[in-house]
Design a protein around this motif. Structure first.
Motif, short mmCIF file in Angstrom:
data_model
loop_
_atom_site.label_atom_id
_atom_site.label_comp_id
_atom_site.label_asym_id
_atom_site.label_seq_id
_atom_site.Cartn_x
_atom_site.Cartn_y
_atom_site.Cartn_z
N CYS A 52 -15.93 3.06 8.73
CA CYS A 52 -16.29 3.79 7.65
C CYS A 52 -16.89 5.35 7.95
O CYS A 52 -17.49 5.47 8.95
CB CYS A 52 -18.08 3.86 7.41
SG CYS A 52 -17.93 1.48 6.71
N HIS A 53 -16.21 5.89 6.56
CA HIS A 53 -16.28 7.44 7.00
C HIS A 53 -18.06 7.53 7.64
O HIS A 53 -18.80 7.54 6.43
CB HIS A 53 -15.90 8.08 5.35
CG HIS A 53 -15.39 9.96 5.87
ND1 HIS A 53 -16.56 10.69 5.92
CD2 HIS A 53 -14.20 10.24 6.42
CE1 HIS A 53 -15.94 11.90 6.16
NE2 HIS A 53 -14.41 12.04 6.41
N ARG A 54 -17.88 9.04 8.16
CA ARG A 54 -19.64 9.31 8.17
C ARG A 54 -19.73 10.08 7.71
O ARG A 54 -21.71 9.82 7.41
CB ARG A 54 -19.24 10.88 10.03
CG ARG A 54 -18.45 9.74 11.22
CD ARG A 54 -18.54 11.44 11.89
NE ARG A 54 -18.29 10.43 13.72
CZ ARG A 54 -19.49 9.94 14.36
NH1 ARG A 54 -20.51 10.00 14.04
NH2 ARG A 54 -18.90 9.58 15.86
N SER A 56 -19.85 9.02 4.34
CA SER A 56 -20.00 8.14 3.09
C SER A 56 -21.26 7.72 2.59
O SER A 56 -22.29 7.68 3.53
CB SER A 56 -19.12 7.05 3.17
OG SER A 56 -17.99 7.32 2.98
N ILE A 57 -22.22 7.80 1.68
CA ILE A 57 -22.93 7.13 1.39
C ILE A 57 -23.77 5.95 2.21
O ILE A 57 -24.88 5.56 3.02
CB ILE A 57 -23.37 7.15 -0.08
CG1 ILE A 57 -23.45 8.17 -0.18
CG2 ILE A 57 -25.17 6.12 0.07
CD1 ILE A 57 -23.50 9.05 -1.94
N THR A 58 -22.45 4.93 1.97
CA THR A 58 -22.53 3.17 2.38
C THR A 58 -22.66 3.50 3.96
O THR A 58 -23.57 2.77 4.77
CB THR A 58 -21.31 2.79 1.91
OG1 THR A 58 -21.25 2.80 0.66
CG2 THR A 58 -21.60 1.23 2.18
N VAL A 92 -23.20 4.65 -10.86
CA VAL A 92 -23.14 3.27 -12.05
C VAL A 92 -21.80 1.94 -11.50
O VAL A 92 -21.56 1.66 -11.73
CB VAL A 92 -21.87 4.22 -13.66
CG1 VAL A 92 -23.30 5.42 -14.38
CG2 VAL A 92 -20.95 4.55 -13.58
N ARG A 93 -21.70 2.62 -10.06
CA ARG A 93 -20.77 1.76 -9.60
C ARG A 93 -21.13 -0.21 -9.85
O ARG A 93 -20.92 -1.01 -9.92
CB ARG A 93 -20.83 1.63 -7.95
CG ARG A 93 -20.13 2.96 -7.72
CD ARG A 93 -19.27 3.20 -6.46
NE ARG A 93 -18.51 4.44 -6.23
CZ ARG A 93 -19.17 5.51 -5.11
NH1 ARG A 93 -19.78 4.47 -3.77
NH2 ARG A 93 -18.61 6.36 -5.16
N PHE A 94 -22.89 -0.08 -9.62
CA PHE A 94 -22.91 -1.43 -10.18
C PHE A 94 -23.79 -2.12 -11.63
O PHE A 94 -24.82 -3.21 -11.44
CB PHE A 94 -24.44 -1.47 -9.21
CG PHE A 94 -23.95 -2.01 -7.47
CD1 PHE A 94 -24.82 -3.26 -6.62
CD2 PHE A 94 -23.92 -0.88 -6.68
CE1 PHE A 94 -24.23 -3.44 -5.76
CE2 PHE A 94 -23.75 -0.52 -5.19
CZ PHE A 94 -23.56 -2.08 -4.72
C1 LIG Z 1 -7.69 1.61 -1.99
C2 LIG Z 1 -8.71 1.88 -1.09
C3 LIG Z 1 -9.68 1.84 0.63
C4 LIG Z 1 -10.50 2.70 1.29
N1 LIG Z 1 -11.19 2.30 2.81
C5 LIG Z 1 -11.73 3.01 3.17
C6 LIG Z 1 -12.15 2.60 4.33
O1 LIG Z 1 -11.42 1.65 4.64
N2 LIG Z 1 -13.14 3.10 5.06
C7 LIG Z 1 -13.90 4.97 4.23
O2 LIG Z 1 -15.00 5.48 4.65
N3 LIG Z 1 -13.52 4.98 2.96
C8 LIG Z 1 -12.41 4.27 2.34
N4 LIG Z 1 -11.79 4.51 0.85
C9 LIG Z 1 -12.97 5.61 0.58
C10 LIG Z 1 -13.80 6.02 -0.16
O3 LIG Z 1 -14.63 4.30 -1.53
C11 LIG Z 1 -14.87 6.83 -1.07
O4 LIG Z 1 -14.48 7.41 -0.17
C12 LIG Z 1 -15.81 6.38 -1.76
O5 LIG Z 1 -16.81 7.28 -2.71
C13 LIG Z 1 -17.26 6.40 -0.65
O6 LIG Z 1 -18.28 6.16 -1.26
P1 LIG Z 1 -20.07 6.64 -0.96
O7 LIG Z 1 -19.67 7.76 -0.02
O8 LIG Z 1 -20.87 6.97 -2.13
O9 LIG Z 1 -20.09 5.59 -0.47
C14 LIG Z 1 -10.75 3.33 0.21
C15 LIG Z 1 -10.79 3.71 -1.01
C16 LIG Z 1 -9.80 3.40 -1.37
C17 LIG Z 1 -9.05 4.16 -2.64
#
Ligand SMILES: Cc1cc2nc3c(=O)[nH]c(=O)nc-3n(C[C@H](O)[C@H](O)[C@H](O)COP(=O)(O)O)c2cc1C
Length: 166
Positions: A52-54, A56-58, A92-94
């Motif tokens: 997970c990207h550092r 990202s909200i998740t 609106v994801r959910f």
């Molecule tokens: C097919 C696909 C695969 C992805 N895989 C990842 C992943 O493995 N890890 C990750 O951090 N982001 C991944 N992403 C990007 C996140 O889904 C995207 O940055 C998302 O908006 C993060 O949401 P958040 O910041 O609300 O948590 C992927 C996107 C797509 C379209």
């Protein structure tokens, strides 16, 4: 001298993968994002790994909630993959989503071909990403073909006539 961004993206794009939505919960808040960096890591104990990207909200919610759900998407769930990857649709994801809360607290999406309910087991650093290792507490399966991602686009699986494994 390490490779540049373009070469990195091209190399990773050459690797076909399934698509998951990783979900989590902290207090009353739920969140999730599309993740393709997922694999099984250990049979005993049963461990799964996601990257997970550092920023990202998740990612932050998993650290707080200490749990995550891995929803392995069906071929019919491409729209959900786009929705959970889009920053514009972040709030609106959910909305209208058919899901239930698992034992750990992670939301599990109905219609996914598999749902893994994981408690956070370990966290490791990997540059701009974190590696989350989850202990798989429960799984659920649903019939269907997987959504596949390769070279920056969605694909469908094609069965081979002589495709049996080793
Ligand atoms: C097919 C696909 C695969 C992805 N895989 C990842 C992943 O493995 N890890 C990750 O951090 N982001 C991944 N992403 C990007 C996140 O889904 C995207 O940055 C998302 O908006 C993060 O949401 P958040 O910041 O609300 O948590 C992927 C996107 C797509 C379209």
């Amino acid at each position: 001298m390490p490779i540049g961004e373009e070469e990195f993206k091209r190399s990773m794009g050459a690797w076909p993968s399934g698509v998951t939505i990783v979900t989590s919960r902290s207090g009353d808040d739920v969140h999730g994002m599309t993740v393709s960096d997922f694999t099984g890591a250990s049979l005993s104990p049963p461990l799964a790994v996601i990257l997970c990207h550092r920023e990202s909200i998740t990612t932050g919610m998993i650290a707080e909630g200490k749990c995550f759900g891995v929803n392995i998407l069906a071929a019919s769930q491409q729209e959900l993959s786009n929705r959970f990857a889009s920053k514009k649709l972040e709030h609106v994801r959910f909305e209208g989503l058919d899901y239930e809360m698992a034992e750990t607290g992670a939301p599990l999406i109905r219609g996914a071909i598999a749902n893994l309910d994981c408690s956070l087991h370990a966290t490791h650093e990997a540059g701009d990403h974190l590696i989350y290792v989850g202990l798989i507490e429960a799984v659920r399966f649903h019939e269907g073909d997987p959504l596949v991602y390769w070279n920056a686009s969605y694909r469908a699986l094609e069965a081979k006539a002589d495709g049996s494994g080793p």
